[in-house]
Design a protein around this motif. Sequence first.
Motif, mmCIF file in Angstrom:
data_model
loop_
_atom_site.group_PDB
_atom_site.id
_atom_site.type_symbol
_atom_site.label_atom_id
_atom_site.label_comp_id
_atom_site.label_asym_id
_atom_site.label_seq_id
_atom_site.Cartn_x
_atom_site.Cartn_y
_atom_site.Cartn_z
ATOM 1 N N UNK A 176 0.821 -1.219 0.000
ATOM 2 C CA UNK A 176 0.000 0.000 0.000
ATOM 3 C C UNK A 176 0.851 1.264 0.000
ATOM 4 N N UNK A 177 1.938 1.265 0.738
ATOM 5 C CA UNK A 177 2.751 2.471 0.841
ATOM 6 C C UNK A 177 3.376 2.841 -0.498
ATOM 7 N N UNK A 178 3.800 1.842 -1.256
ATOM 8 C CA UNK A 178 4.404 2.122 -2.563
ATOM 9 C C UNK A 178 3.367 2.198 -3.677
ATOM 10 N N UNK A 179 2.117 1.895 -3.336
ATOM 11 C CA UNK A 179 1.069 1.863 -4.352
ATOM 12 C C UNK A 179 1.478 0.939 -5.504
ATOM 13 N N UNK A 180 2.008 -0.205 -5.108
ATOM 14 C CA UNK A 180 2.513 -1.153 -6.085
ATOM 15 C C UNK A 180 2.073 -2.561 -5.703
ATOM 16 N N UNK A 181 1.719 -3.337 -6.708
ATOM 17 C CA UNK A 181 1.365 -4.734 -6.503
ATOM 18 C C UNK A 181 2.278 -5.610 -7.341
ATOM 19 N N UNK A 182 2.743 -6.681 -6.750
ATOM 20 C CA UNK A 182 3.457 -7.696 -7.510
ATOM 21 C C UNK A 182 2.522 -8.883 -7.668
ATOM 22 N N UNK A 183 2.293 -9.246 -8.894
ATOM 23 C CA UNK A 183 1.438 -10.381 -9.203
ATOM 24 C C UNK A 183 2.315 -11.597 -9.476
ATOM 25 N N UNK A 184 2.035 -12.670 -8.781
ATOM 26 C CA UNK A 184 2.758 -13.926 -8.965
ATOM 27 C C UNK A 184 1.854 -14.889 -9.722
ATOM 28 N N UNK A 185 2.325 -15.348 -10.867
ATOM 29 C CA UNK A 185 1.622 -16.372 -11.643
ATOM 30 C C UNK A 185 2.511 -17.599 -11.738
ATOM 31 N N UNK A 186 1.929 -18.771 -11.586
ATOM 32 C CA UNK A 186 2.750 -19.976 -11.548
ATOM 33 C C UNK A 186 2.032 -21.150 -12.187
#
Length: 307
Positions: free
Chosen positions: A219-229
């Motif tokens: 939330x602080x960086x306003x960034x999401x990392x999406x993990x697909x596997x």
Amino acid sequence: MPLNLGNARDGSSRVILYDPSRSSSAEVSLYGGQVVSWKNERREQLLYMSSKAQMKPPKAIRGGVPICFPQFGNFGALERHGFARNRFWSFDNDPSPLPPANQQSTVDLVLKSTEDDLKIWPHSFELRVRITISPGKLTIIPRVRNTDPKAFSFMFTLRNYLYVSDISEVRVEGLETLDYLDNLMRRERFTEQADAITFDGEIDRVYLNTPTKIAIIDHERKRTIELRKEGMPNAVVWNPWDKKAKSIADMGDEDYQTMLCVDSGAIDTPILLKPCEEWRGRQELSIVSSSYCSGQLDPRKVIYGDH
């Protein structure tokens, strides 16, 4: 192929992959065959690396994306997380049947069983990994081939040390309602009750039968990392918190605040390979905007960096 070969300050051999169009980069260590750095076009680090990490034998590298094979954790009789992360890998000049890398920012590495390996794990194998960087995405394709005259089973995990701004401001979505094994409770099985996983203490869980997509929202960086596997049905969520972090020799006392492991793995049901058979997995880590609607990623918001 846009990559450079070089040595880090500690003298370890590195492969540096660049994405020319976006200037994002990844560094891969031949020791452990693991990604040790992934940066976006703003040169911001996306993977955690301990300031106390050891980059040479016999210690594994604390950070990046270690490869755990043929065992995860202490789910067996071998050393913790297996031995692949403690070995020197070689360049793979014959990555067949994968297509040639051509102009992609890709490196192919291979680890083959040695006489010393066979003494502790009596199975002949070839472990290959293809690492590719593209705008906003880091892709790892692992493959294990049985070169032994007998069948064997193994576990496999990509341990993703993610760099976060503040662990108390992070949430993980995609694992709600799933069963998990709690390593803090002698692997007792529980069902996740929360709508999303948030963090206020030590956590060490192996989630079972997980979906192909998991989101780590900072939330602080306003960034999401999406993990697909693919090919790795388990997901591990780990943060040592303050007390455990102080007991880990190659980890800073306060490092738990800016790291989180969300791993792709095949753990609770080991993979069985007959002679000459090959297993293949796939993992993609992508940078996505933190714009959510009902907990679902908005595909129109895929970006290649921070906004």
